[in-house]
Design an enzyme around this catalytic site. Structure first.
Site, PDB file in Angstrom:
ATOM      1  N   GLU A  66       0.838  -1.212   0.000  1.00  0.00           N
ATOM      2  CA  GLU A  66       0.000   0.000   0.000  1.00  0.00           C
ATOM      3  C   GLU A  66       0.867   1.254   0.000  1.00  0.00           C
ATOM      4  O   GLU A  66       2.080   1.202   0.157  1.00  0.00           O
ATOM      5  CB  GLU A  66      -0.905   0.030   1.239  1.00  0.00           C
ATOM      6  N   ARG A 121      -7.522   1.898  12.827  1.00  0.00           N
ATOM      7  CA  ARG A 121      -6.152   2.234  12.442  1.00  0.00           C
ATOM      8  C   ARG A 121      -6.206   3.221  11.288  1.00  0.00           C
ATOM      9  O   ARG A 121      -7.188   3.268  10.539  1.00  0.00           O
ATOM     10  CB  ARG A 121      -5.363   0.987  12.024  1.00  0.00           C
ATOM     11  N   ASN A 155      -5.430   4.466   7.528  1.00  0.00           N
ATOM     12  CA  ASN A 155      -5.314   3.723   6.278  1.00  0.00           C
ATOM     13  C   ASN A 155      -4.608   4.588   5.242  1.00  0.00           C
ATOM     14  O   ASN A 155      -3.413   4.818   5.348  1.00  0.00           O
ATOM     15  CB  ASN A 155      -6.672   3.231   5.792  1.00  0.00           C
ATOM     16  N   GLU A 190     -12.392  -4.547   9.594  1.00  0.00           N
ATOM     17  CA  GLU A 190     -13.264  -4.239   8.460  1.00  0.00           C
ATOM     18  C   GLU A 190     -14.702  -4.672   8.733  1.00  0.00           C
ATOM     19  O   GLU A 190     -15.409  -5.152   7.851  1.00  0.00           O
ATOM     20  CB  GLU A 190     -12.728  -4.896   7.176  1.00  0.00           C
ATOM     21  N   ASN A 239     -10.242   5.352   1.896  1.00  0.00           N
ATOM     22  CA  ASN A 239      -9.245   5.114   0.851  1.00  0.00           C
ATOM     23  C   ASN A 239      -9.202   6.291  -0.119  1.00  0.00           C
ATOM     24  O   ASN A 239     -10.130   7.098  -0.205  1.00  0.00           O
ATOM     25  CB  ASN A 239      -9.579   3.835   0.066  1.00  0.00           C
ATOM     26  N   ASP A 286     -10.064   1.077  -4.704  1.00  0.00           N
ATOM     27  CA  ASP A 286      -9.081   1.176  -3.625  1.00  0.00           C
ATOM     28  C   ASP A 286      -8.418   2.554  -3.699  1.00  0.00           C
ATOM     29  O   ASP A 286      -9.094   3.558  -3.859  1.00  0.00           O
ATOM     30  CB  ASP A 286      -8.084   0.017  -3.720  1.00  0.00           C
TER      31      ASP A 286
END
Length: 289
Positions: A17, A98, A100, A119, A145, A195
């Site tokens: 990521e 958390r 992202n 999630e 995202n 995403d």
């Protein structure tokens, strides 16, 4: 679009990521393996650094070496030589959230989202961090995202992956968001999810496709105009790099893939490079002082 696709690092990341282009090199993370990675295209050199917890994004700092990074415990400062130091705790640990994805705008403001680590619910929020502090800009998000900004600085994009929706906002000079609206709604009946995203110099949005083997380029009106195919099912985020910012780098993930699928797509979890005709925007740096 028939693209020239090169796997530049067959890393087999669990959850690659957060790619950024900084110092003529590519930086990115593997969230679940708790790693920060650095790839030097000019030499082929590769470096990796351990993180003390899940690490989710990096952002360079104005006038300083090192990065602002997201860890499960909050927002930290990281330098390869000295390690990590906490800048701020974002949310109550009891939420099991958390950070992202993240981006930096031209004013040096850091935009980042939080999400439930399992999630399982919509406890995530979108935050803006600047010299005045941290402000919550949106809330009740499943998986935050793709925060990114148009070249003129007037449109902000943000995605809720589980809702399969990319939103657009009006972005004021003072960093306030307004006029939230659906920019792209993905089909609800399949397993392809939007995403991470990045905006190119023409104002078109490149969005990685989790479960979609590639990425799509959307016009400022939300129309899909170009698609890049990659030999990995779960594509997580693009970024522009190279001396002319005309190389799209993509991180990918092995998370959630069966042994059969991994055998069929052995490069899943790798980092890919694709030359494109339209350059990206420069990587902005976080202003801490």
């Amino acid at each position: 679009m028939t693209a020239q696709v090169t796997c530049v690092w067959d890393l087999k990341a669990t959850l690659g990521e957060g790619p950024i282009w900084h110092g003529d090199t590519l930086w990115f993370v593997d969230i679940k393996q708790r790693k920060i990675h650095n790839y030097h295209p000019a030499t082929g050199e590769r470096f990796s650094f351990d993180a003390p917890d899940q690490v989710t994004f990096l952002a360079p700092i104005v006038g300083a070496t090192g990065f602002v990074v997201g860890l499960k415990t909050g927002i930290h400062r990281f330098h390869p030589a000295t390690g990590f130091s906490l800048l701020l705790e974002v949310e109550d640990a009891a939420l099991n959230n958390r950070p992202n994805d993240a981006t930096v705008d031209a004013q040096g403001r850091l935009w980042f989202g939080t999400m439930h680590d399992g999630e399982e619910n919509n406890s995530g929020s979108l935050y803006r961090m600047d010299l005045t502090g941290v402000a919550r800009m949106d809330r009740d998000i499943c998986i935050t995202n793709g925060p990114c900004v148009s070249p003129d600085g007037k449109t902000f994009y943000h995605t809720d992956t589980l809702e399969k929706t990319i939103y657009a906002f009006d972005l004021a000079e003072d960093g306030l968001l307004s006029n939230k609206r659906v920019f792209v709604q993905f089909a609800l009946g399949d397993d392809v999810y939007p995403d991470g995203s990045v905006v190119d110099s023409e104002g078109y949005l490149w969005t990685a496709l989790w479960g979609g083997f590639g990425a799509v380029r959307f016009s400022p009106q939300g129309d899909a105009v170009t698609r890049i195919e990659l030999p990995a099912p779960n594509v997580t985020k693009p970024c522009f790099g190279g001396p002319d910012l005309k190389t799209l780098y993509f991180t990918t993930a092995r998370k959630g893939l069966s042994d059969e699928t991994l055998a069929q797509y052995p490069l899943a979890g790798g980092v890919f490079a694709v030359p494109v005709d339209v350059a990206g925007q420069p990587q902005h740096e976080v202003r801490l002082v």
